[in-house]
Design an enzyme around this catalytic site. Sequence first.
Site, PDB file in Angstrom:
ATOM      1  N   ASP A 226       0.823  -1.213   0.000  1.00  0.00           N
ATOM      2  CA  ASP A 226       0.000   0.000   0.000  1.00  0.00           C
ATOM      3  C   ASP A 226       0.854   1.259   0.000  1.00  0.00           C
ATOM      4  OD1 ASP A 226       1.041  -0.195   2.524  1.00  0.00           O
ATOM      5  OD2 ASP A 226      -0.866  -0.063   3.589  1.00  0.00           O
ATOM      6  N   LYS A 276       6.566  25.829  20.810  1.00  0.00           N
ATOM      7  CA  LYS A 276       6.194  24.899  19.736  1.00  0.00           C
ATOM      8  C   LYS A 276       7.420  24.239  19.088  1.00  0.00           C
ATOM      9  CE  LYS A 276       1.913  27.367  18.700  1.00  0.00           C
ATOM     10  NZ  LYS A 276       1.106  28.067  17.683  1.00  0.00           N
ATOM     11  N   ASP A 331       2.366   6.372   2.441  1.00  0.00           N
ATOM     12  CA  ASP A 331       1.681   5.197   2.969  1.00  0.00           C
ATOM     13  C   ASP A 331       0.178   5.446   2.853  1.00  0.00           C
ATOM     14  OD1 ASP A 331       0.594   3.135   4.405  1.00  0.00           O
ATOM     15  OD2 ASP A 331       1.544   3.630   6.297  1.00  0.00           O
TER      16      ASP A 331
END
Length: 348
Positions: A226, A276, A331
């Site tokens: 996949d 962050k 993916d």
Amino acid sequence: MKQWELTLVDPECSMEKAIATLDQVAVRIVMVVDQERRLLGTLTDGDIRRALLKQRPLSTPVSEVMCSTPRTAERGWAKERILAVMERYQLLQLPVLDDGGVVIGLETLHDLLNKPRRDNPVFLMAGGFGTRLRPLTHNCPKPLLKVGEKPILELILERFINSGFHRFFISTHYMPEMIREHFGDGSRWGVSIRYIHEDSPLGTGGALGLLPHDEIDLPMFMMNGDLLTTLDFGNLLEFHQTHSGAATMCVREYEYCVPYGVIQSEGHRIQSMVEKPVQRFFINAGIYLLSPELVKSVSAGTRVDMPTLLESEISAGRDVNMFPVHEYWLDIGRMEDFQRAQQEFGGL
């Protein structure tokens, strides 16, 4: 030294020496580089002939007769893209550069059209249920979902075939008859395809135990059915052969941004604050090269996942290497991944 490295010359090299290099290497081009191997220009036999017609002496530096604005390719370009550029501009060679303009290779039309024949077996995993892609997978196994005009698994198969591989095994479990009907014995592509059926799921590595172990005599590719990638499988094989080990796992860099300010502290005192921060990890890309010994170590009926199998090799003191994938990689596990594949397919 690789063959293309023999074509590198400095800008003060004479035409006479360049001609000798052209004769020696027989790829009909020399690449003119500075001391850091940054490309300054190229010189072909056509450039030489034009200079001679202008009665330039053989002592002329190549910097005076070279093409200073040559067409080039970038690291990670797919074979199809390179061929398209060569066809558009009628080129026989294309230097390959990294992001800094440094020469890292040379593609030639001859090599691209005359792919080597590689006998390594290729094991494609196509037995999953594809539950996260329902309802698309209610009546179709995930590897047969189409991206563009072809099923995902067919795109994978053709990339291996274009790299010279011809011995294929496909593992099946969910709707195996549809996969067998589509691919048959591989004769449609001029290759051999055989099927390994799991009556019950054995994990991502358990199907290795169902392979005909006496036929696995070379390092074997193993890949999830996949994935879309432009990875050069020949480069992966070369890396695996150069770095001895029980296995090579392809990995992908993954970035995660913490959505808050992160506090570093000691006791009740704040030492630093980072807003962050981005953390980087290598993740399993679902593509492996396995030694025959590792493949044969999995007994029939064993249920095991690939990470567990490779961890056992590491615990036993055997080398498991990693090969970073910088090329395109996707993916197709979720609906948004499938939609993204449809949008990006034309650019692959």
